[in-house]
Design a protein around this motif. Sequence first.
Motif, PDB file in Angstrom:
ATOM      1  N   GLY A 170       0.786  -1.224   0.000  1.00 28.10           N
ATOM      2  CA  GLY A 170       0.000   0.000   0.000  1.00 28.10           C
ATOM      3  C   GLY A 170       0.815   1.270   0.000  1.00 28.10           C
ATOM      4  N   GLU A 171       2.129   1.156   0.055  1.00 24.74           N
ATOM      5  CA  GLU A 171       2.963   2.347   0.118  1.00 24.74           C
ATOM      6  C   GLU A 171       3.210   2.945  -1.263  1.00 24.74           C
ATOM      7  N   TYR A 172       3.352   4.250  -1.317  1.00 23.74           N
ATOM      8  CA  TYR A 172       3.790   4.931  -2.526  1.00 23.74           C
ATOM      9  C   TYR A 172       4.849   5.954  -2.138  1.00 23.74           C
ATOM     10  N   GLY A 173       5.752   6.235  -3.088  1.00 20.81           N
ATOM     11  CA  GLY A 173       6.917   7.051  -2.778  1.00 20.81           C
ATOM     12  C   GLY A 173       6.706   8.534  -3.009  1.00 20.81           C
ATOM     13  N   ALA A 174       7.733   9.293  -2.670  1.00 23.73           N
ATOM     14  CA  ALA A 174       7.697  10.741  -2.828  1.00 23.73           C
ATOM     15  C   ALA A 174       7.773  11.124  -4.300  1.00 23.73           C
ATOM     16  N   GLU A 175       7.206  12.279  -4.611  1.00 26.10           N
ATOM     17  CA  GLU A 175       7.261  12.854  -5.958  1.00 26.10           C
ATOM     18  C   GLU A 175       8.166  14.083  -5.909  1.00 26.10           C
ATOM     19  N   ARG A 176       9.035  14.193  -6.925  1.00 24.78           N
ATOM     20  CA  ARG A 176       9.947  15.329  -6.982  1.00 24.78           C
ATOM     21  C   ARG A 176       9.884  15.998  -8.346  1.00 24.78           C
ATOM     22  N   ALA A 177       9.966  17.314  -8.335  1.00 25.03           N
ATOM     23  CA  ALA A 177       9.919  18.093  -9.572  1.00 25.03           C
ATOM     24  C   ALA A 177      11.254  18.786  -9.777  1.00 25.03           C
ATOM     25  N   ARG A 178      11.725  18.801 -11.042  1.00 18.56           N
ATOM     26  CA  ARG A 178      12.976  19.473 -11.391  1.00 18.56           C
ATOM     27  C   ARG A 178      12.796  20.134 -12.751  1.00 18.56           C
ATOM     28  N   GLY A 179      13.238  21.356 -12.853  1.00 25.88           N
ATOM     29  CA  GLY A 179      13.132  22.031 -14.144  1.00 25.88           C
ATOM     30  C   GLY A 179      13.374  23.513 -14.018  1.00 25.88           C
ATOM     31  N   GLY A 180      12.995  24.216 -15.057  1.00 25.15           N
ATOM     32  CA  GLY A 180      13.249  25.646 -15.059  1.00 25.15           C
ATOM     33  C   GLY A 180      12.285  26.395 -15.944  1.00 25.15           C
ATOM     34  N   GLU A 181      12.420  27.714 -15.904  1.00 29.88           N
ATOM     35  CA  GLU A 181      11.572  28.582 -16.696  1.00 29.88           C
ATOM     36  C   GLU A 181      12.291  29.894 -16.978  1.00 29.88           C
ATOM     37  N   VAL A 182      11.884  30.533 -18.049  1.00 28.35           N
ATOM     38  CA  VAL A 182      12.355  31.870 -18.388  1.00 28.35           C
ATOM     39  C   VAL A 182      11.129  32.721 -18.647  1.00 28.35           C
ATOM     40  N   GLY A 183      11.238  34.007 -18.361  1.00 27.43           N
ATOM     41  CA  GLY A 183      10.061  34.846 -18.536  1.00 27.43           C
ATOM     42  C   GLY A 183      10.382  36.319 -18.556  1.00 27.43           C
ATOM     43  N   ALA A 184       9.344  37.086 -18.830  1.00 26.99           N
ATOM     44  CA  ALA A 184       9.448  38.534 -18.873  1.00 26.99           C
ATOM     45  C   ALA A 184       8.215  39.135 -18.229  1.00 26.99           C
ATOM     46  N   ARG A 185       8.417  40.254 -17.525  1.00 26.80           N
ATOM     47  CA  ARG A 185       7.336  41.016 -16.922  1.00 26.80           C
ATOM     48  C   ARG A 185       7.508  42.462 -17.372  1.00 26.80           C
ATOM     49  N   ALA A 186       6.444  43.042 -17.925  1.00 25.03           N
ATOM     50  CA  ALA A 186       6.580  44.380 -18.498  1.00 25.03           C
ATOM     51  C   ALA A 186       5.361  45.230 -18.162  1.00 25.03           C
ATOM     52  N   ILE A 187       5.611  46.518 -17.915  1.00 27.29           N
ATOM     53  CA  ILE A 187       4.569  47.538 -17.789  1.00 27.29           C
ATOM     54  C   ILE A 187       4.870  48.578 -18.863  1.00 27.29           C
ATOM     55  N   LEU A 188       3.952  48.730 -19.813  1.00 24.68           N
ATOM     56  CA  LEU A 188       4.185  49.553 -20.987  1.00 24.68           C
ATOM     57  C   LEU A 188       3.132  50.644 -21.114  1.00 24.68           C
ATOM     58  N   MET A 189       3.355  51.542 -22.088  1.00 23.46           N
ATOM     59  CA  MET A 189       2.403  52.602 -22.427  1.00 23.46           C
ATOM     60  C   MET A 189       2.047  53.448 -21.209  1.00 23.46           C
ATOM     61  N   GLY A 190       3.094  53.811 -20.451  1.00 24.10           N
ATOM     62  CA  GLY A 190       2.872  54.662 -19.292  1.00 24.10           C
ATOM     63  C   GLY A 190       2.059  54.020 -18.194  1.00 24.10           C
ATOM     64  N   GLY A 191       2.082  52.692 -18.120  1.00 28.69           N
ATOM     65  CA  GLY A 191       1.343  51.979 -17.097  1.00 28.69           C
ATOM     66  C   GLY A 191      -0.003  51.470 -17.558  1.00 28.69           C
ATOM     67  N   ALA A 192      -0.413  51.793 -18.780  1.00 27.52           N
ATOM     68  CA  ALA A 192      -1.720  51.352 -19.271  1.00 27.52           C
ATOM     69  C   ALA A 192      -1.731  49.871 -19.615  1.00 27.52           C
ATOM     70  N   LEU A 193      -0.590  49.312 -20.001  1.00 25.61           N
ATOM     71  CA  LEU A 193      -0.520  47.925 -20.436  1.00 25.61           C
ATOM     72  C   LEU A 193       0.472  47.158 -19.580  1.00 25.61           C
ATOM     73  N   SER A 194       0.032  46.054 -19.028  1.00 21.09           N
ATOM     74  CA  SER A 194       0.927  45.141 -18.314  1.00 21.09           C
ATOM     75  C   SER A 194       0.907  43.799 -19.027  1.00 21.09           C
TER      76      SER A 194
END
Length: 408
Positions: A170-194
């Motif tokens: 009835g036992e089950y083992g641990a789950e592990r996650a490994r990986g990565g990500e790349v991204g961008a965050r921007a506020i444009l047009m004088g704050g009108a567009l995010s």
Amino acid sequence: ADYRQTSEELRFQSKWDGPINMLFGLFASSNKFIFNTDAYIFPVPISPVTNTYTTFKRDNGFSGSSMSAFAEVTANLTDTIELAGGARWSYEARNSYQASLPAHVAFASAFPAGLRLDDRYRETDLSPQVTLRYKPSRDLTFYAAYKEGFKSGGFNISQTLTPAATEAAGEYGAERARGGEVGARAILMGGALSHNATAYYYDYLDLQVQNFDPVTIGQVVANAGTLRVKGIEGDFTWRSGGFSLRGAAAFNDAKYHDYIGQCYGGQTAAQGCTLVSGTSQDYDGRTPPKAPRFAGRIGASYDMPLSDSGWSVALSSDLSYTGKYNFTDTLRPDGVQKAYTKIDAALRLNGPDDRWTIGLIGRNLTDKLVVTAANDIPFAGGTPGVLADMSAFVDNPREIFVEVGFKF
């Protein structure tokens, strides 16, 4: 079912003037879960032994505790480049039990009473992460990150109890996650567009997969080999005066790797049920359940003043699209939810200073009946070549609400 949990976290963060700062903390929790099962499966006369119509009865539960310590150091390498790295150390402890009570007299041999399994689970883990950020201006950030995660294992407290059952089964083992990500965050047009955009790639090692077995009438968790997910997602919000436009989209490619799992009820050898003495199938390269490749939404809102005294009206609507997906854990070929679109809308009247509001809200106005999950029904088909009937969970149909709110 009764579940109780107590948790506490202490977090400390520095705000030094120099280029280096740090965050560290401690987390602890304790929990207790009691789950009593009374299963009524067959229409039979009342049992003279238990004085009920219940087919079988079971008591299950666990008590556990979690502790972790975490820390992260952030270094401003230059005015525009920041490096952050840290890790979380975790300790998980859980004591589980499972006990069978007297069954209906007609099924006493199939569900014997007086059986009990106790399991003791202990696990430790160290999960690091590191993030590099580049911020050329106050309104623009780029980042790249590597992360690891951890989900503790445990014991299936709803597996079928037989004299031959063991804790190890009835036992089950641990789950592990490994990986990565790349991204961008921007506020444009004088704050009108995010705008936000992210691309990711993660492997979930020893993925914990839950299945309902209609033969043994048990909800069990097992470890798959690997689930690999990769994709791109983004969202935006644009505001101009009282009008706003918002949207989001996600493309997700998820695939099992090295996973041998349960067959669906009625699956034949010709349909792939050929492994582990004809009880399992190969999931390698297949998409897991409830994982559409594409999903997106678009919405708009408009706030309009009605008078100088502060009255206003607000209109909003959102349209969402979800691609097709399989809603069964065993990936039955007849368990596919087709792509669908839902529309929500709302009309609100706001009083002066927003002290009160009354709204008319509509959800799922297209009245789409969407299946989110399903299980095979015990003893309703399921023999080779005869598909088992399914019990499905369906999202709510069209709904209309009236909402009244006050601020004081």
